[in-house]
Design an enzyme around this catalytic site. Structure first.
Site, PDB file in Angstrom:
ATOM      1  N   LYS A 114       0.720  -1.196   0.172  1.00 43.19           N
ATOM      2  CA  LYS A 114      -0.045   0.012  -0.066  1.00 43.19           C
ATOM      3  C   LYS A 114       0.790   1.187  -0.211  1.00 43.19           C
ATOM      4  CE  LYS A 114      -2.330  -1.955   3.553  1.00 43.19           C
ATOM      5  NZ  LYS A 114      -2.014  -3.178   3.343  1.00 43.19           N
ATOM      6  N   ILE A 115       1.859   1.340   0.986  1.00 42.55           N
ATOM      7  CA  ILE A 115       2.776   2.628   0.974  1.00 42.55           C
ATOM      8  C   ILE A 115       3.759   2.559  -0.061  1.00 42.55           C
ATOM      9  CG2 ILE A 115       4.187   3.880   2.245  1.00 42.55           C
ATOM     10  CD1 ILE A 115       3.002   2.494   4.841  1.00 42.55           C
TER      11      ILE A 115
ATOM     12  N   ASP B 177       9.607  -6.789  -4.605  1.00 44.95           N
ATOM     13  CA  ASP B 177       8.465  -7.381  -3.931  1.00 44.95           C
ATOM     14  C   ASP B 177       8.263  -8.808  -4.545  1.00 44.95           C
ATOM     15  OD1 ASP B 177       5.951  -5.606  -2.293  1.00 44.95           O
ATOM     16  OD2 ASP B 177       5.873  -7.884  -2.659  1.00 44.95           O
TER      17      ASP B 177
ATOM     18  N   PRO C 112       7.531  -5.064   5.412  1.00 44.17           N
ATOM     19  CA  PRO C 112       7.132  -5.511   6.994  1.00 44.17           C
ATOM     20  C   PRO C 112       8.585  -5.735   7.544  1.00 44.17           C
ATOM     21  CG  PRO C 112       6.379  -7.004   5.662  1.00 44.17           C
ATOM     22  CD  PRO C 112       6.893  -6.204   4.572  1.00 44.17           C
TER      23      PRO C 112
ATOM     24  N   THR D 210      11.411   4.379   6.322  1.00 44.42           N
ATOM     25  CA  THR D 210      10.040   4.819   7.195  1.00 44.42           C
ATOM     26  C   THR D 210       9.043   3.569   7.504  1.00 44.42           C
ATOM     27  OG1 THR D 210       8.604   5.149   5.181  1.00 44.42           O
ATOM     28  CG2 THR D 210       9.682   7.099   6.006  1.00 44.42           C
ATOM     29  N   SER D 211       9.688   2.317   7.488  1.00 35.82           N
ATOM     30  CA  SER D 211       9.246   1.113   7.581  1.00 35.82           C
ATOM     31  C   SER D 211       9.069   0.798   9.004  1.00 35.82           C
ATOM     32  CB  SER D 211       9.489   0.075   6.730  1.00 35.82           C
ATOM     33  OG  SER D 211       8.581   0.417   5.696  1.00 35.82           O
ATOM     34  N   ARG D 212      10.228  -0.062   9.414  1.00 32.96           N
ATOM     35  CA  ARG D 212      10.580  -0.600  10.760  1.00 32.96           C
ATOM     36  C   ARG D 212      11.971  -0.463  11.050  1.00 32.96           C
ATOM     37  NH1 ARG D 212       6.273   0.529  12.019  1.00 32.96           N
ATOM     38  NH2 ARG D 212       4.554  -0.821  12.681  1.00 32.96           N
TER      39      ARG D 212
ATOM     40  N   ASP E  12      12.427   7.376   9.893  1.00 30.62           N
ATOM     41  CA  ASP E  12      11.340   7.727  10.753  1.00 30.62           C
ATOM     42  C   ASP E  12      11.264   6.420  11.969  1.00 30.62           C
ATOM     43  OD1 ASP E  12       8.942   9.385  11.371  1.00 30.62           O
ATOM     44  OD2 ASP E  12       7.816   7.648  10.843  1.00 30.62           O
TER      45      ASP E  12
ATOM     46  N   GLU F 149      13.927   2.060  19.102  1.00 26.87           N
ATOM     47  CA  GLU F 149      13.103   3.191  19.373  1.00 26.87           C
ATOM     48  C   GLU F 149      12.273   3.166  20.591  1.00 26.87           C
ATOM     49  OE1 GLU F 149      11.030   3.452  15.507  1.00 26.87           O
ATOM     50  OE2 GLU F 149       9.154   3.137  16.625  1.00 26.87           O
TER      51      GLU F 149
ATOM     52  N   HIS G 140       9.037   8.480  14.582  1.00 25.56           N
ATOM     53  CA  HIS G 140       7.898   7.652  13.942  1.00 25.56           C
ATOM     54  C   HIS G 140       6.627   8.649  13.870  1.00 25.56           C
ATOM     55  CE1 HIS G 140       6.907   3.068  14.065  1.00 25.56           C
ATOM     56  NE2 HIS G 140       5.961   3.937  13.224  1.00 25.56           N
TER      57      HIS G 140
HETATM   58  P1  NAI Z   1       1.631  -3.809   2.884  1.00 29.73           P
HETATM   59  O1  NAI Z   1       1.498  -5.194   3.574  1.00 29.73           O
HETATM   60  O2  NAI Z   1       0.560  -3.137   2.264  1.00 29.73           O
HETATM   61  O3  NAI Z   1       3.056  -3.799   1.898  1.00 29.73           O
HETATM   62  C1  NAI Z   1       4.467  -4.558   2.119  1.00 29.73           C
HETATM   63  C2  NAI Z   1       4.979  -5.102   1.001  1.00 29.73           C
HETATM   64  O4  NAI Z   1       6.302  -5.750   1.370  1.00 29.73           O
HETATM   65  C3  NAI Z   1       3.996  -6.298   0.487  1.00 29.73           C
HETATM   66  O5  NAI Z   1       3.568  -6.024  -0.996  1.00 29.73           O
HETATM   67  C4  NAI Z   1       4.897  -7.467   0.598  1.00 29.73           C
HETATM   68  O6  NAI Z   1       4.662  -8.513  -0.440  1.00 29.73           O
HETATM   69  C5  NAI Z   1       6.518  -6.934   0.661  1.00 29.73           C
HETATM   70  N1  NAI Z   1       7.151  -7.766   1.264  1.00 29.73           N
HETATM   71  C6  NAI Z   1       7.071  -8.491   2.044  1.00 29.73           C
HETATM   72  N2  NAI Z   1       8.373  -9.207   2.386  1.00 29.73           N
HETATM   73  C7  NAI Z   1       9.355  -8.557   1.491  1.00 29.73           C
HETATM   74  C8  NAI Z   1      10.706  -8.494   1.261  1.00 29.73           C
HETATM   75  N3  NAI Z   1      11.245  -9.318   1.975  1.00 29.73           N
HETATM   76  N4  NAI Z   1      11.159  -7.969   0.389  1.00 29.73           N
HETATM   77  C9  NAI Z   1      10.543  -7.018  -0.283  1.00 29.73           C
HETATM   78  N5  NAI Z   1       9.045  -6.713  -0.286  1.00 29.73           N
HETATM   79  C10 NAI Z   1       8.592  -7.631   0.489  1.00 29.73           C
HETATM   80  O7  NAI Z   1       2.356  -2.803   4.088  1.00 29.73           O
HETATM   81  P2  NAI Z   1       2.289  -1.225   3.961  1.00 29.73           P
HETATM   82  O8  NAI Z   1       1.089  -0.807   4.405  1.00 29.73           O
HETATM   83  O9  NAI Z   1       2.712  -0.542   2.576  1.00 29.73           O
HETATM   84  O10 NAI Z   1       3.116  -0.969   5.212  1.00 29.73           O
HETATM   85  C11 NAI Z   1       4.692  -1.112   4.928  1.00 29.73           C
HETATM   86  C12 NAI Z   1       5.372  -1.185   6.332  1.00 29.73           C
HETATM   87  O11 NAI Z   1       5.331   0.510   6.709  1.00 29.73           O
HETATM   88  C13 NAI Z   1       4.884  -1.725   7.283  1.00 29.73           C
HETATM   89  O12 NAI Z   1       5.385  -2.911   7.425  1.00 29.73           O
HETATM   90  C14 NAI Z   1       5.126  -0.892   8.549  1.00 29.73           C
HETATM   91  O13 NAI Z   1       6.017  -1.263   9.372  1.00 29.73           O
HETATM   92  C15 NAI Z   1       5.348   0.569   8.087  1.00 29.73           C
HETATM   93  N6  NAI Z   1       4.637   1.815   8.554  1.00 29.73           N
HETATM   94  C16 NAI Z   1       5.153   2.901   8.873  1.00 29.73           C
HETATM   95  C17 NAI Z   1       4.552   3.783   9.507  1.00 29.73           C
HETATM   96  C18 NAI Z   1       5.053   4.998  10.018  1.00 29.73           C
HETATM   97  O14 NAI Z   1       4.371   5.926  10.675  1.00 29.73           O
HETATM   98  N7  NAI Z   1       6.196   5.068   9.949  1.00 29.73           N
HETATM   99  C19 NAI Z   1       2.917   3.644   9.490  1.00 29.73           C
HETATM  100  C20 NAI Z   1       2.461   2.672   8.831  1.00 29.73           C
HETATM  101  C21 NAI Z   1       3.240   1.601   8.348  1.00 29.73           C
END
Ligand code: NAI
Length: 327
Positions: A152-153, A172, A205, A231-233, A257, A262, A294
């Site tokens: 999504k992001i 991906d 993730p 900005t993920s983890r 972020d 953290e 964050h």
């Molecule tokens: P999502 O689940 O929609 O997308 C994650 C993508 O990563 C999926 O398409 C998946 O197939 C792919 N993926 C999984 N393992 C992988 C790998 N080893 N290599 C490459 N791609 C891989 O998740 P979304 O909503 O896009 O969020 C992504 C991350 O952003 C979340 O995991 C979360 O940790 C982080 N996040 C950070 C926030 C912040 O405030 N800084 C807020 C919300 C989310």
């Protein structure tokens, strides 16, 4: 439902009050830990945020207090021992997509601030120093951006980067046809992405497989001077290796972020405490490092969605049904 809201922040309290009116909320500023789990005594459910500890021992104690439901106010759930929760019969629901745009736009903000040295420029101007030396950036147009994770992001980041006229590489396990067709996203393997990208941005993730995906070996594959954004983890990046690469110039700039240590630091005011974390202390000495604590999610729209979805998740459980957001 009686719900203890752990890690309540001032910025979200009114939203939760407005969108979870049907429930009796007990706001707790403290994080969920083995020491604070007892505060959930008498509650039906708890709600937790990204730096709460939902490991097996905490969940076991939580179950003893009589809590059967956990509403996560986050999308990520790497801080929860899902297997143990299942074993204990504790049900969990999250907020899967509160605002991908919020995080994607913050990601791009980090890129622009680093590239155009905006913090330095602003400080200089406020100091009546209007010189431009040392502020040279690069055109984003025509550069290659590597996106790890096009969920999504990552998809929104791809769309924005397409608007900047960047070449986009992605990795991906699941390829998104729309991104390929509409935004010329080219899926490739990790190594090619690391080798060819001027900017690398992480949107995957944190899992046991992705832990330290940015490690010594992958940093060596990167272009010298590449920009790295996370900005993920925090756990996706081996921060000590990044520090070495920043010192050598291998990594040209680093925007984060999130940070692997953290928990107990971000979201809190530590301004009158001696900083104990030498790694983040070293990171803060680099002018080409941008750190936010964050806050990528922190928009009005995202807070509405988080509170609304949390209210919905709790309501489903109260009615004895399942939420679509259960994990
Ligand atoms: P999502 O689940 O929609 O997308 C994650 C993508 O990563 C999926 O398409 C998946 O197939 C792919 N993926 C999984 N393992 C992988 C790998 N080893 N290599 C490459 N791609 C891989 O998740 P979304 O909503 O896009 O969020 C992504 C991350 O952003 C979340 O995991 C979360 O940790 C982080 N996040 C950070 C926030 C912040 O405030 N800084 C807020 C919300 C989310």
């Amino acid at each position: 439902m009686k719900v203890a809201i752990y890690s309540t922040h001032k910025f979200e309290k009114t939203y939760l009050e407005n969108y979870c009116k049907a429930h009796s909320l007990r706001f707790l500023e403290t994080r969920l830990t083995i020491e604070t789990v007892g505060l959930a005594q008498g509650m039906d459910a708890i709600s937790i945020f990204v730096n709460d500890d939902a490991s097996a021992p905490v969940l076991q104690k939580l179950k003893e207090t009589g809590v059967n439901y956990i509403a996560l106010r986050s999308a990520g759930f790497n801080h929860v021992d899902l297997k143990e929760a299942k074993r204990l019969g504790i049900r969990l629901a999250r907020v899967p997509d509160y605002s991908p745009a919020a995080i994607a736009e913050h990601t791009v903000a980090l890129m622009l601030v680093l590239n155009r040295k905006l913090i330095k420029a602003n400080t200089r101007v406020h100091d009546m120093n209007f010189s431009l030396d040392g502020l040279t950036g690069f055109d984003m147009s025509g550069k290659t951006v590597g996106i790890l994770g096009t969920g999504k992001i990552g998809s929104v980041v791809a769309r924005i980067m397409h608007g900047f006229n960047c070449h986009i590489l992605a990795y991906d396990p699941y390829e998104n046809e729309e991104l390929k067709n509409k935004y010329n996203v080219r899926y490739t393997d990790y190594q090619t992405l690391f080798k060819q990208s001027d900017i690398i941005t992480l949107h995957l993730p944190l899992t046991p497989e992705s832990k330290y995906i940015i490690n010594k070996e992958n940093i060596e594959s990167m272009k010298t001077g590449a920009m790295l954004i996370n900005t993920s983890r925090g756990g996706l990046v081996d921060t000590k290796e990044v520090i070495k690469a920043l010192k050598s110039g291998k990594i040209g700039s680093f925007g984060i972020d999130v940070y692997e240590e953290e928990g107990g630091l971000f979201f809190e005011d530590h301004s009158d405490i001696i900083l104990q974390d030498d790694v983040i202390a070293r990171l803060m000495t680099f002018q080409n490092v941008m750190i936010t604590s964050h806050q990528a999610f922190l928009t009005h729209e995202a807070l509405v969605k988080i509170a609304e979805t949390t209210g919905y998740n709790l309501e489903c459980w109260e009615k004895g049904t399942s939420s679509v957001n259960e994990i």
